[in-house]
Motif scaffolding. Sequence first.
Motif, short mmCIF file in Angstrom:
data_model
loop_
_atom_site.label_atom_id
_atom_site.label_comp_id
_atom_site.label_asym_id
_atom_site.label_seq_id
_atom_site.Cartn_x
_atom_site.Cartn_y
_atom_site.Cartn_z
N ASP A 8 -44.51 56.61 -61.04
CA ASP A 8 -43.79 55.97 -60.20
C ASP A 8 -44.02 56.80 -58.66
N GLY A 9 -44.13 55.88 -57.64
CA GLY A 9 -44.11 56.36 -56.25
C GLY A 9 -45.42 56.86 -55.83
N ALA A 10 -46.57 57.00 -56.92
CA ALA A 10 -47.89 57.30 -56.52
C ALA A 10 -49.00 56.64 -55.43
N PHE A 11 -48.52 55.17 -55.66
CA PHE A 11 -49.31 54.09 -54.69
C PHE A 11 -48.50 54.46 -53.41
N GLN A 12 -47.10 54.51 -53.32
CA GLN A 12 -46.49 54.42 -52.15
C GLN A 12 -46.96 55.71 -51.35
N ASN A 13 -46.98 56.96 -52.11
CA ASN A 13 -47.45 58.12 -51.38
C ASN A 13 -48.59 58.07 -50.94
N ARG A 14 -49.54 57.29 -51.65
CA ARG A 14 -51.12 57.12 -51.08
C ARG A 14 -50.97 56.42 -49.80
N CYS A 15 -50.20 55.22 -49.79
CA CYS A 15 -50.05 54.50 -48.58
C CYS A 15 -49.39 55.16 -47.46
N GLU A 16 -48.63 56.10 -47.67
CA GLU A 16 -47.82 56.88 -46.72
C GLU A 16 -48.98 57.72 -46.03
N HIS A 17 -49.71 58.30 -46.94
CA HIS A 17 -50.63 59.41 -46.46
C HIS A 17 -51.76 58.38 -45.35
N ALA A 18 -52.09 57.70 -46.19
CA ALA A 18 -53.22 56.57 -45.36
C ALA A 18 -52.83 56.18 -43.84
N ALA A 19 -51.25 55.91 -43.88
CA ALA A 19 -50.78 55.51 -42.50
C ALA A 19 -50.80 56.77 -41.65
N ARG A 20 -50.51 57.86 -42.30
CA ARG A 20 -50.58 59.08 -41.36
C ARG A 20 -51.82 59.36 -40.82
N THR A 21 -52.95 59.21 -41.69
CA THR A 21 -54.28 59.23 -41.38
C THR A 21 -54.78 58.16 -40.21
N LEU A 22 -54.21 57.22 -40.41
CA LEU A 22 -54.78 56.12 -39.23
C LEU A 22 -53.97 56.23 -38.15
N ALA A 23 -52.86 56.70 -38.01
CA ALA A 23 -51.92 56.79 -36.77
C ALA A 23 -52.76 57.20 -35.41
N PRO A 24 -53.69 58.32 -35.63
CA PRO A 24 -54.20 58.73 -34.51
C PRO A 24 -55.45 57.88 -34.01
N CYS A 25 -55.81 56.81 -34.74
CA CYS A 25 -56.77 56.03 -34.57
C CYS A 25 -56.52 54.76 -33.31
N VAL A 26 -55.38 55.04 -32.54
CA VAL A 26 -55.17 54.20 -31.57
C VAL A 26 -56.45 54.70 -30.80
N GLY A 27 -56.76 53.67 -30.01
CA GLY A 27 -57.91 53.85 -29.06
C GLY A 27 -59.28 53.86 -29.58
N HIS A 28 -59.58 53.97 -31.01
CA HIS A 28 -60.67 53.86 -31.77
C HIS A 28 -61.31 52.38 -31.34
N VAL A 29 -62.56 52.22 -31.69
CA VAL A 29 -63.16 50.72 -31.51
C VAL A 29 -63.52 50.57 -32.96
N ILE A 30 -63.35 49.21 -33.00
CA ILE A 30 -63.69 48.48 -34.75
C ILE A 30 -65.18 48.41 -34.48
N HIS A 31 -65.86 49.40 -35.13
CA HIS A 31 -67.29 49.53 -35.01
C HIS A 31 -67.94 48.34 -36.36
N ARG A 32 -67.22 48.27 -37.32
CA ARG A 32 -67.81 47.48 -38.33
C ARG A 32 -66.64 47.07 -39.24
N ILE A 33 -66.62 45.61 -39.60
CA ILE A 33 -66.00 45.21 -40.46
C ILE A 33 -66.96 44.32 -41.63
N ALA A 34 -66.78 44.71 -43.05
CA ALA A 34 -67.55 44.21 -43.93
C ALA A 34 -66.78 43.63 -45.22
N PHE A 35 -66.77 42.43 -45.65
CA PHE A 35 -65.90 41.63 -46.60
C PHE A 35 -66.89 41.27 -47.68
N ASP A 36 -66.63 41.56 -48.84
CA ASP A 36 -67.39 41.16 -50.06
C ASP A 36 -66.27 40.18 -50.76
N ALA A 37 -66.53 38.99 -51.27
CA ALA A 37 -65.65 38.28 -51.93
C ALA A 37 -66.19 38.12 -53.16
#
Length: 146
Positions: A8-37
């Motif tokens: 319980d809570g492991a996925f939520q913790n993973r999401c919160e950690h990912a959110a903290r890692t991404l927060a400083p990415c304001v100002g970055h450029v989206i260099h590539r988006i790859a989607f596989d269906a």
Amino acid sequence: MIDTTEADGAFQNRCEHAARTLAPCVGHVIHRIAFDAFPEAGSLEITLRAGPHKPDIVVSLAGVRYVSVAKDSGLEGFVDEISLVHLPRTPRPWPAETADMVGRFGGLPELAWLRIVGPVEVDVVASIVTVYSAMSDDEAAADRTA
């Protein structure tokens, strides 16, 4: 495949950690988006760059349930806002903005909602999220001389 025996809570913790890692990415450029269906599960990867002094960031999402990408023509994909939100199982509520993205039902796993706002707008809802951070070019050069 999703591990339903996860603590319980492991996925939520993973999401919160990912959110903290991404927060400083304001100002970055989206260099590539790859989607596989695939028939069973889709995956999406987004590479964010900010130049040689900052590390590249790769957001990897699997078990994709919803994807939307909109781009203003001719503009670079600078990130003005970025967020990653944990979407819990029912009956706990989700943000109102997700109402049209994924239909909720019993047995639906916890999900993550990635939102990037800028000239390129991205919304992704997925059951697996991983954020990778590479060494910046400066760090890599220093590592070679050490």
